[in-house]
Design a protein around this motif. Structure first.
Motif, PDB file in Angstrom:
ATOM      1  N   THR A  59      -8.141 -14.415   8.431  1.00 28.94           N
ATOM      2  CA  THR A  59      -9.151 -15.432   8.697  1.00 28.94           C
ATOM      3  C   THR A  59      -9.322 -16.263   7.430  1.00 28.94           C
ATOM      4  N   MET A  60      -8.848 -17.498   7.462  1.00 28.87           N
ATOM      5  CA  MET A  60      -8.884 -18.388   6.307  1.00 28.87           C
ATOM      6  C   MET A  60      -9.725 -19.624   6.647  1.00 28.87           C
ATOM      7  N   THR A 103     -10.147 -17.801  -1.215  1.00 33.51           N
ATOM      8  CA  THR A 103      -9.649 -16.516  -1.702  1.00 33.51           C
ATOM      9  C   THR A 103      -8.481 -16.654  -2.663  1.00 33.51           C
ATOM     10  N   LYS A 104      -7.847 -17.834  -2.720  1.00 33.94           N
ATOM     11  CA  LYS A 104      -6.642 -18.099  -3.514  1.00 33.94           C
ATOM     12  C   LYS A 104      -5.442 -17.287  -3.034  1.00 33.94           C
ATOM     13  N   LEU A 105      -5.481 -16.822  -1.782  1.00 36.99           N
ATOM     14  CA  LEU A 105      -4.362 -16.069  -1.221  1.00 36.99           C
ATOM     15  C   LEU A 105      -3.233 -17.023  -0.856  1.00 36.99           C
ATOM     16  N   LEU A 106      -2.004 -16.652  -1.230  1.00 35.35           N
ATOM     17  CA  LEU A 106      -0.830 -17.365  -0.758  1.00 35.35           C
ATOM     18  C   LEU A 106      -0.469 -16.798   0.609  1.00 35.35           C
ATOM     19  N   VAL A 107      -0.875 -17.498   1.643  1.00 35.59           N
ATOM     20  CA  VAL A 107      -0.750 -16.973   2.998  1.00 35.59           C
ATOM     21  C   VAL A 107       0.708 -16.876   3.413  1.00 35.59           C
ATOM     22  N   THR A 108       1.483 -17.911   3.133  1.00 34.76           N
ATOM     23  CA  THR A 108       2.909 -17.892   3.438  1.00 34.76           C
ATOM     24  C   THR A 108       3.597 -18.948   2.607  1.00 34.76           C
ATOM     25  N   PRO A 278     -11.517 -10.735  -8.386  1.00 36.34           N
ATOM     26  CA  PRO A 278     -10.644  -9.737  -7.756  1.00 36.34           C
ATOM     27  C   PRO A 278      -9.309 -10.397  -7.397  1.00 36.34           C
ATOM     28  N   THR A 279      -8.312  -9.617  -7.054  1.00 35.49           N
ATOM     29  CA  THR A 279      -7.038 -10.210  -6.641  1.00 35.49           C
ATOM     30  C   THR A 279      -7.218 -10.974  -5.334  1.00 35.49           C
ATOM     31  N   ALA A 280      -6.254 -11.838  -5.051  1.00 38.23           N
ATOM     32  CA  ALA A 280      -6.325 -12.631  -3.824  1.00 38.23           C
ATOM     33  C   ALA A 280      -6.352 -11.733  -2.585  1.00 38.23           C
ATOM     34  N   ALA A 281      -5.589 -10.650  -2.594  1.00 38.04           N
ATOM     35  CA  ALA A 281      -5.579  -9.725  -1.461  1.00 38.04           C
ATOM     36  C   ALA A 281      -6.939  -9.055  -1.284  1.00 38.04           C
ATOM     37  N   GLY A 285      -9.714  -9.440   1.914  1.00 36.80           N
ATOM     38  CA  GLY A 285     -10.009  -8.228   2.663  1.00 36.80           C
ATOM     39  C   GLY A 285      -8.789  -7.434   3.080  1.00 36.80           C
ATOM     40  N   ILE A 286      -7.641  -7.678   2.438  1.00 40.08           N
ATOM     41  CA  ILE A 286      -6.418  -6.951   2.788  1.00 40.08           C
ATOM     42  C   ILE A 286      -6.385  -5.584   2.113  1.00 40.08           C
ATOM     43  N   THR A 287      -6.883  -5.518   0.889  1.00 37.63           N
ATOM     44  CA  THR A 287      -6.935  -4.269   0.145  1.00 37.63           C
ATOM     45  C   THR A 287      -8.260  -4.186  -0.597  1.00 37.63           C
ATOM     46  N   ASN A 288      -8.577  -3.000  -1.103  1.00 44.02           N
ATOM     47  CA  ASN A 288      -9.879  -2.793  -1.741  1.00 44.02           C
ATOM     48  C   ASN A 288      -9.811  -2.650  -3.259  1.00 44.02           C
TER      49      ASN A 288
END
Length: 302
Positions: A59-60, A103-108, A278-281, A285-288
């Protein structure tokens, strides 16, 4: 038969992910260049499988998309006429990245030519990783009118292939806008261009009052991180890839490391370094917890 130990492989990969080239890694570790390349390609394939497995049902809120240039073998101007027509594995290449603003996550990501076909492939892959509303959620019921739910906002530059690609992948489930930045002295070689203005265009489901939210600044800033940690993207250097396979492997390792191990900083407007995020993951919410490179190696090599 000489086989590197797990510890030696992790050491080699850690040197690569911290911005060293294959040659410098060989000098630092004493491992032959061909062995390093084989380790990189094998681990890169595992990282790609790992990312495809973990980055699902996301969810982005706002995804920014951009392309960063590099080349494989030789630059596009050096290709022969026949190579320009038939060879898609050499010449100018682009790394397409999709970065979540919050979140700064690189989704793909995707690697290839800057074409409408690759834009469609990127958006279809992006859509497959996001959580869509359930079937029938747009129907009118309980005395409420029906309507499509936008699951995310997408911002890109003015590349002509994006609108069709976003429409194909998301339909009415995305808000989409383009930002076009205008520069002065953009054609002067080796000189920084001066940005003199921007133009924001709401393409799908964004009206004039919401055009201010269209932004690609975060993903463009992330290009600096890419160029810093991957010498294959550093301009005016000899760190380019000789094979597309090597570029793909190196990129997959970086993407996995960035999402699960790398920690960005919160902005600090006082001029000091901001505290670590925290890390992007973790943000997504992918990891804790924060992963070490050793843990990433173990998870990817399963």
């Amino acid at each position: 038969m000489n086989v590197l130990s797990r510890t030696d492989e992790i050491t080699v990969l850690h040197h690569l992910i911290e911005g060293n080239t294959i040659r410098s890694t060989s000098r630092l570790t004493g491992v032959h260049k061909k062995t390093i390349a084989k380790i990189m390609v094998r681990f890169g394939a595992k990282c790609r499988e790992f990312l495809d497995r973990e980055l699902r049902d996301l969810t982005m809120d706002h995804i920014e998309v951009d392309e960063i240039w590099t080349f494989v073998g030789k630059k596009q101007a050096r290709l022969t006429v026949e190579q320009k027509e038939t060879a898609n594995h050499i010449g100018d290449m682009y790394l397409w990245t999709c970065l979540d603003q919050k979140t700064k996550l690189l989704v793909t990501y995707a690697i290839g030519k800057r074409s409408a076909d690759n834009a469609r492939r990127l958006m279809m892959d992006l859509a497959s990783r996001l959580r869509f509303p359930s079937v029938g959620s747009s129907d009118a019921r309980n005395f409420q009118p029906g309507g499509f739910i936008a699951i995310t906002q997408i911002s890109t530059d003015g590349f002509a292939g994006y609108p069709e690609a976003v429409d194909l992948a998301f339909g009415a489930h995305a808000m989409y806008g383009q930002i076009i930045k205008n520069y002065r002295n953009a054609n002067i070689v080796y000189q920084p261009s001066e940005m003199i203005g921007t133009e924001r265009r709401g393409i799908f489901a964004i009206d004039e009052s919401e055009e201010w939210s269209i932004c690609t600044s975060h993903v463009e800033r992330h290009n600096l991180t890419i160029r810093t940690l991957m010498k294959r993207f550093t301009r005016l250097s000899l760190g380019f890839s000789k094979k597309l396979e090597n570029l793909a492997a190196c990129t997959a390792i970086f993407m996995a490391y960035y999402n699960f191990c790398w920690r960005t900083r919160y902005p600090d407007w006082s001029g000091k370094r901001g505290r670590y995020r925290p890390t992007a993951a973790m943000m997504a919410g992918i990891t804790n917890d924060v992963w070490t490179f050793d843990r990433l190696y173990e998870e990817a090599m399963r």
